[in-house]
Design a protein around this motif. Structure first.
Motif, PDB file in Angstrom:
ATOM      1  N   VAL A 189      -6.632  -2.339   6.685  1.00 25.39           N
ATOM      2  CA  VAL A 189      -6.471  -3.649   7.463  1.00 25.39           C
ATOM      3  C   VAL A 189      -7.563  -3.712   8.288  1.00 25.39           C
ATOM      4  O   VAL A 189      -8.155  -2.838   9.081  1.00 25.39           O
ATOM      5  CB  VAL A 189      -5.181  -3.396   8.258  1.00 25.39           C
ATOM      6  CG1 VAL A 189      -5.032  -4.394   9.452  1.00 25.39           C
ATOM      7  CG2 VAL A 189      -3.939  -3.237   7.628  1.00 25.39           C
ATOM      8  N   SER A 208      -4.667  -8.040  20.668  1.00 23.49           N
ATOM      9  CA  SER A 208      -4.524  -6.519  21.148  1.00 23.49           C
ATOM     10  C   SER A 208      -5.848  -5.578  20.801  1.00 23.49           C
ATOM     11  O   SER A 208      -6.430  -5.158  21.680  1.00 23.49           O
ATOM     12  CB  SER A 208      -3.265  -5.630  20.672  1.00 23.49           C
ATOM     13  OG  SER A 208      -2.030  -6.414  21.069  1.00 23.49           O
ATOM     14  N   TYR A 250      -8.322  -0.549  10.243  1.00 22.73           N
ATOM     15  CA  TYR A 250      -7.440   0.680  10.276  1.00 22.73           C
ATOM     16  C   TYR A 250      -7.084   0.653   8.662  1.00 22.73           C
ATOM     17  O   TYR A 250      -6.313   0.132   8.208  1.00 22.73           O
ATOM     18  CB  TYR A 250      -6.257   0.099  10.932  1.00 22.73           C
ATOM     19  CG  TYR A 250      -6.256   0.158  12.474  1.00 22.73           C
ATOM     20  CD1 TYR A 250      -6.522   1.287  13.389  1.00 22.73           C
ATOM     21  CD2 TYR A 250      -6.240  -1.027  13.122  1.00 22.73           C
ATOM     22  CE1 TYR A 250      -6.555   1.211  14.571  1.00 22.73           C
ATOM     23  CE2 TYR A 250      -6.623  -1.232  14.416  1.00 22.73           C
ATOM     24  CZ  TYR A 250      -6.517  -0.138  15.200  1.00 22.73           C
ATOM     25  OH  TYR A 250      -6.680  -0.212  16.514  1.00 22.73           O
ATOM     26  N   ASP A 302      -1.896 -15.686  16.408  1.00 19.68           N
ATOM     27  CA  ASP A 302      -0.416 -15.399  15.913  1.00 19.68           C
ATOM     28  C   ASP A 302      -0.229 -14.082  16.141  1.00 19.68           C
ATOM     29  O   ASP A 302      -1.271 -13.235  16.361  1.00 19.68           O
ATOM     30  CB  ASP A 302      -0.554 -15.834  14.576  1.00 19.68           C
ATOM     31  CG  ASP A 302       0.921 -16.957  14.102  1.00 19.68           C
ATOM     32  OD1 ASP A 302       1.623 -16.706  14.928  1.00 19.68           O
ATOM     33  OD2 ASP A 302       0.520 -17.424  13.034  1.00 19.68           O
ATOM     34  N   ASN A 303       0.857 -13.522  15.648  1.00 19.58           N
ATOM     35  CA  ASN A 303       1.145 -12.062  15.543  1.00 19.58           C
ATOM     36  C   ASN A 303       0.332 -11.406  14.690  1.00 19.58           C
ATOM     37  O   ASN A 303       0.204 -11.846  13.492  1.00 19.58           O
ATOM     38  CB  ASN A 303       2.565 -11.648  15.028  1.00 19.58           C
ATOM     39  CG  ASN A 303       3.626 -12.184  16.388  1.00 19.58           C
ATOM     40  OD1 ASN A 303       4.454 -13.075  16.092  1.00 19.58           O
ATOM     41  ND2 ASN A 303       3.526 -11.582  17.519  1.00 19.58           N
ATOM     42  N   GLY A 304      -0.402 -10.244  14.723  1.00 21.66           N
ATOM     43  CA  GLY A 304      -1.261  -9.569  13.823  1.00 21.66           C
ATOM     44  C   GLY A 304      -2.502 -10.109  14.020  1.00 21.66           C
ATOM     45  O   GLY A 304      -3.153  -9.790  13.050  1.00 21.66           O
TER      46      GLY A 304
END
Ligand SMILES: Nc1ncnc2c1ncn2[C@@H]1O[C@H](COP(=O)(O)OP(=O)(O)OP(=O)(O)O)[C@@H](O)[C@H]1O
Length: 259
Positions: free
Chosen positions: A18, A45, A15, A39-41
């Motif tokens: 990223v 997803s 993205y 972990d988050n990120g």
């Protein structure tokens, strides 16, 4: 040797600057519950979206049942037998349980009324919905015509899982199914996950809840910085090991149990 039912190699998704997925590999074996933690990120997803057609990866390949697939939308994945239950349940609160279960795949009446006017076969849909909920032990839902907004969080999640189990012939993906639930409701959903597994349908479970992951998972895919760091056996590693691998506090096992 058993082949993965769902396999990905070198998935990459960027993205802008990223890199959400960085040459990520993935294997789901037949009949297993595979938890995906990170972990988050970390890119969990995005991985799930790439496997379920919601995101088209920039690079890499996905195989279902040994055949290469190119999903361009969640409908493609659904048609191939991959059902995803998202954290934000895609349901219409004002519609009934039966209507929600058949949303997007309504049964049309046979005969002239169906052919000419596309009239829905409500009785048939209700009958199948009741049968599916019963099969999964969701007997607490008394009335199939009850609006979904009148159900508890756990019951709603149950309907969503039942819908996925009813139609997901090959793979079910559950994204944080217990995140918004209380203790009792979470328990029911965990039992439901095991019921689905006992019917031979493999499940991918994304969760931040380590006790839940360790309770139901056969294997745990640890995701870090956009890729699979390792796959661990919950019987051989503790929850604190898993968190340490996930956060980079500890090196992963030397021979990651890839598949
Ligand atoms: N649509 C998007 N546009 C821009 N960046 C995105 C988009 N989706 C994800 N990202 C970025 O990609 C990276 C991975 O995100 P992803 O949501 O896959 O992580 P996650 O492991 O599921 O996180 P969490 O556990 O917090 O839900 C993050 O840096 C995120 O900000």
């Amino acid at each position: 040797m058993t082949q993965p039912i769902l396999k990905a190699r070198g998935l990459t998704k960027r993205y802008g600057k990223v890199t959400a997925l960085d040459r990520c590999d993935f294997d789901l074996m037949p009949g297993e519950i595979l938890a995906v933690i990170g972990d988050n990120g970390a890119g969990k997803s995005t991985l799930i979206k790439a496997l379920s057609g919601a995101v088209v990866p920039d690079e890499g390949s996905v195989e279902l049942d040994g055949k290469k697939v190119d999903f361009h939308s969640p409908i493609d994945a659904r048609e191939a037998g991959i059902e995803t239950v998202y954290q934000t349940l895609a349901m219409s609160p004002a519609l009934s349980i039966a209507d929600n279960m058949f949303m997007g795949r309504e049964i049309i009446q046979s005969g002239v009324m169906g052919k000419l006017f596309r009239r829905l076969d409500k009785a048939k849909m209700q009958e199948i919905a009741r049968e599916k909920l019963n099969e999964l032990g969701l007997m607490t839902i008394q009335n199939i015509n009850q609006a979904v907004e009148t159900l508890s969080g756990g019951q709603r999640q149950g309907v969503a899982v039942a819908r996925a189990a009813a139609f997901g012939s090959k793979v079910i993906i559950l994204d944080e199914p217990t995140a918004a639930l209380g203790v009792k409701e979470s328990r029911r959903v965990l039992e439901l996950i095991q019921d689905v597994k006992s019917r031979g349908i493999p499940i991918i479970l994304i969760s931040h809840n380590m006790p839940h992951v360790f309770e139901v998972a056969d294997r745990i895919h640890v995701h870090r910085l956009g890729r699979r760091l390792c796959v661990i056996d919950p019987k051989e590693h503790s929850m604190s090991d898993a968190v340490a691998f996930m956060t980079g506090a500890q090196e992963p096992p030397e021979h990651p149990q890839a598949a």
